[in-house]
Design an enzyme around this catalytic site. Structure first.
Site, PDB file in Angstrom:
ATOM      1  N   ASN A 156      -4.488   6.302  -1.670  1.00 52.89           N
ATOM      2  CA  ASN A 156      -3.872   6.836  -0.454  1.00 52.89           C
ATOM      3  C   ASN A 156      -3.335   8.241  -0.671  1.00 52.89           C
ATOM      4  O   ASN A 156      -3.270   9.043   0.268  1.00 52.89           O
ATOM      5  CB  ASN A 156      -2.756   5.910   0.028  1.00 52.89           C
ATOM      6  CG  ASN A 156      -3.299   4.742   0.831  1.00 52.89           C
ATOM      7  OD1 ASN A 156      -4.353   4.832   1.439  1.00 52.89           O
ATOM      8  ND2 ASN A 156      -2.579   3.635   0.821  1.00 52.89           N
ATOM      9  N   GLU A 176      -5.706  -1.150  -7.524  1.00 52.94           N
ATOM     10  CA  GLU A 176      -4.706  -0.338  -8.204  1.00 52.94           C
ATOM     11  C   GLU A 176      -3.670  -1.251  -8.860  1.00 52.94           C
ATOM     12  O   GLU A 176      -3.114  -2.137  -8.203  1.00 52.94           O
ATOM     13  CB  GLU A 176      -4.012   0.591  -7.212  1.00 52.94           C
ATOM     14  CG  GLU A 176      -4.938   1.657  -6.643  1.00 52.94           C
ATOM     15  CD  GLU A 176      -4.266   2.503  -5.587  1.00 52.94           C
ATOM     16  OE1 GLU A 176      -4.494   3.728  -5.577  1.00 52.94           O
ATOM     17  OE2 GLU A 176      -3.524   1.943  -4.745  1.00 52.94           O
ATOM     18  N   SER A 196       0.814  -1.211   0.000  1.00 55.61           N
ATOM     19  CA  SER A 196       0.000   0.000   0.000  1.00 55.61           C
ATOM     20  C   SER A 196       0.848   1.260   0.000  1.00 55.61           C
ATOM     21  O   SER A 196       0.333   2.347  -0.244  1.00 55.61           O
ATOM     22  CB  SER A 196      -0.909   0.021   1.242  1.00 55.61           C
ATOM     23  OG  SER A 196      -0.123   0.027   2.425  1.00 55.61           O
ATOM     24  N   HIS A 253      -2.644  -3.608  -5.841  1.00 56.15           N
ATOM     25  CA  HIS A 253      -3.051  -3.155  -4.508  1.00 56.15           C
ATOM     26  C   HIS A 253      -4.567  -3.205  -4.332  1.00 56.15           C
ATOM     27  O   HIS A 253      -5.303  -2.395  -4.908  1.00 56.15           O
ATOM     28  CB  HIS A 253      -2.540  -1.728  -4.262  1.00 56.15           C
ATOM     29  CG  HIS A 253      -2.896  -1.194  -2.917  1.00 56.15           C
ATOM     30  ND1 HIS A 253      -3.150   0.148  -2.678  1.00 56.15           N
ATOM     31  CD2 HIS A 253      -3.032  -1.827  -1.720  1.00 56.15           C
ATOM     32  CE1 HIS A 253      -3.443   0.307  -1.403  1.00 56.15           C
ATOM     33  NE2 HIS A 253      -3.381  -0.863  -0.805  1.00 56.15           N
TER      34      HIS A 253
END
Length: 507
Positions: A192, A154, A121, A142
């Site tokens: 993120n 992702e 991550s 991800h």
């Protein structure tokens, strides 16, 4: 490289690894489970069998589908058992050295056609692949927890990743029922990265004593439409997870002001006040449910109301306020200069009430500002100046309570609460597009699906008005001299040319 993925291995069968194995097995792929901890793979398979049975009971899948998924799960006793897999996904501890070591081990076992994917991550895919003989087959993959429900993944292309692998994983993701979003190998990837604006700006607003935790959550949840307020969300995630991510992305971007963390979450982390998991965070959870949220304040109908003079940066805001006041039989002051006893109501952007009162040339003692960025259908935010007399504050609060909608009254802030947070969210999305980290469509889809926002950040700017967002950022930058608020070139150019933020001309 393998274009057709038939056999998959998952290394590390914790919550994330088990989730990945579940969707792989359910989509018809032979799926190996491997974990360095003795017995962990067997336990994971047993738990997945229970999960499949629950899905049958809920009529999500048939008995035959559950049996097929169970049959697709195989236990790998050692890494050598994975030698014939087309794809291996590691979901192990977030340590670069350990992931690098695993990749080198796998290269000694598997053929060159095998794709090696990391569910990291926060770590660089390029760095994970740095010691590999064939870094072109290493890719980021991800997923988000819980994997079966979070329908986004992702696909991260390192500097040397073969583009064909990205295409292969995109197709595989769709087979899983997930929306693939392709990202460059940059800190935080898409989700993120994009998520940094929400919590960090809310913390800054709290730190400036603009409003309390409950009111900030209420404005952003009930007014703007986020599923959870930022402090509720940090309590759910846990500060042991969210604060290190804030610090990591801030440092990875070499102290970029847009990602600046807040000292408060570091203090709470040190005090082990982490959130729901320990019973205490920004709210209290010792009873099992959230307690400590302050209720919304209501002002009853007054015997008499002052007339209201309206000043607005945008005609549509002026009209919306006029329509509301007229519907509630509030007298309007339509003179060029407000009467000496009128309530001056200012619909401004990116400034505090003091600045707005000076700009509109009205008396700050009788002035209250209102945030019109998200409309006034469900919720209203009012902001008096330091000098506003209590009678005018009470009158404004009561006026906007007349139809039973919730009203938040905040202390002076450059840009209210919603304006600051939404401007940061949208601006950051535009900056991600400017850096070409991902396509506009993928940025919007990733944020909607991965963060649960009602809109993707770039399309959100078009929805509420990119001119309002740019004006907010420009004024906040001018008044604070803080580079965190500087507008993205992506936003500036499109507003200047009167183009939608989603406009993306390909050369």
């Amino acid at each position: 490289m393998s274009d057709q993925i038939e056999t998959i291995a998952v290394i590390g069968v914790g919550v994330m690894g088990s989730g990945i194995a579940q969707i792989a097995a359910q989509s018809g792929h032979i799926t190996y489970l491997y974990d360095a901890k003795a017995g962990a793979a067997e336990q994971a398979k047993a738990k997945l069998a229970v999960t499949f049975q629950k899905l049958v009971e809920k009529n999500k899948i048939s008995t035959e589908q559950a049996q097929a998924a169970n049959d697709n799960l195989l236990i790998a006793e050692q890494l050598e058992d994975l030698k014939n897999c087309d794809l291996i996904v590691e979901a192990i501890i977030e340590r670069l050295d350990i992931k690098q070591s695993l990749m080198k081990q796998l290269e000694e076992i598997v053929p060159e056609k095998t794709i090696l994917a990391s569910n990291t991550s926060s770590l660089s895919i390029t760095a994970i692949a740095a010691n590999c003989q064939h870094p072109e087959r290493v890719v980021g993959y991800h997923f988000f927890n819980p994997v079966p429900l979070m329908k986004v993944v992702e696909v991260i292309q390192g500097l040397k990743t073969d583009p064909r692998i990205v295409d292969t994983l995109n197709e595989l993701s769709r087979t899983f029922g997930h929306r693939p979003v392709v990202a460059k190998d940059t800190p935080g990837f898409i989700i993120n990265h994009a998520g940094r604006a929400y919590g960090t700006e809310a913390l800054k607003i709290l730190n400036e004593n603009v409003s309390d935790i409950s009111e900030i959550d209420r404005i952003l949840r009930d007014g703007v439409g986020f599923r959870m307020g930022p402090f509720e969300l940090m309590d759910l995630t846990g500060l042991d997870v969210s604060h290190p991510v804030m610090e990591s992305i801030y440092h990875q971007y070499y102290e970029e002001a847009r990602y600046r963390p807040n000292p408060l979450t570091k203090q709470m982390l040190d005090a082990k006040q982490l959130g729901r998991k320990v019973g205490q965070g920004f709210y209290n959870y010792t009873t099992g449910s959230k307690t400590g949220e302050q209720p919304a304040q209501i002002v009853e109908r007054l015997e008499q109301y002052p007339s209201v003079w309206i000043g607005a940066d945008f005609p549509s805001d002026h009209q919306q306020i006029t329509d509301y006041l007229t519907s509630q039989n509030i007298k309007l002051d339509t003179s060029t200069v407000p009467q000496t006893d009128s309530l001056c109501l200012l619909a401004c952007y990116g400034e505090d009430t003091t600045q707005a009162a000076q700009r509109f040339k009205v008396n700050p003692e009788q002035t209250v500002a209102i945030d019109m960025l998200y409309g006034i259908q469900k919720h209203r935010t009012l902001m008096p100046s330091l000098a506003t007399k209590n009678d005018y504050i009470q009158a404004a609060h009561s006026i906007f309570n007349l139809d039973s909608a919730v009203v938040s009254v905040i202390a002076e802030s450059i840009g209210f609460v919603a304006q600051r947070v939404l401007a940061m969210v949208i601006n950051l999305g535009c900056d991600i597009a400017q850096q070409n980290i991902a396509s506009v469509d993928d940025i919007n889809a990733a944020v909607r699906l991965g963060l649960g926002y009602p809109f993707g950040p770039i399309e959100w700017g078009d929805h509420i008005g990119s001119k309002k967002i740019l004006l907010t950022l420009e004024r906040m930058t001018t008044l604070t001299h803080d580079p965190r608020y500087r507008p993205s070139p992506w936003l500036q150019r499109r507003v200047a040319l009167n183009l939608p933020l989603t406009f993306n001309k390909k050369l």
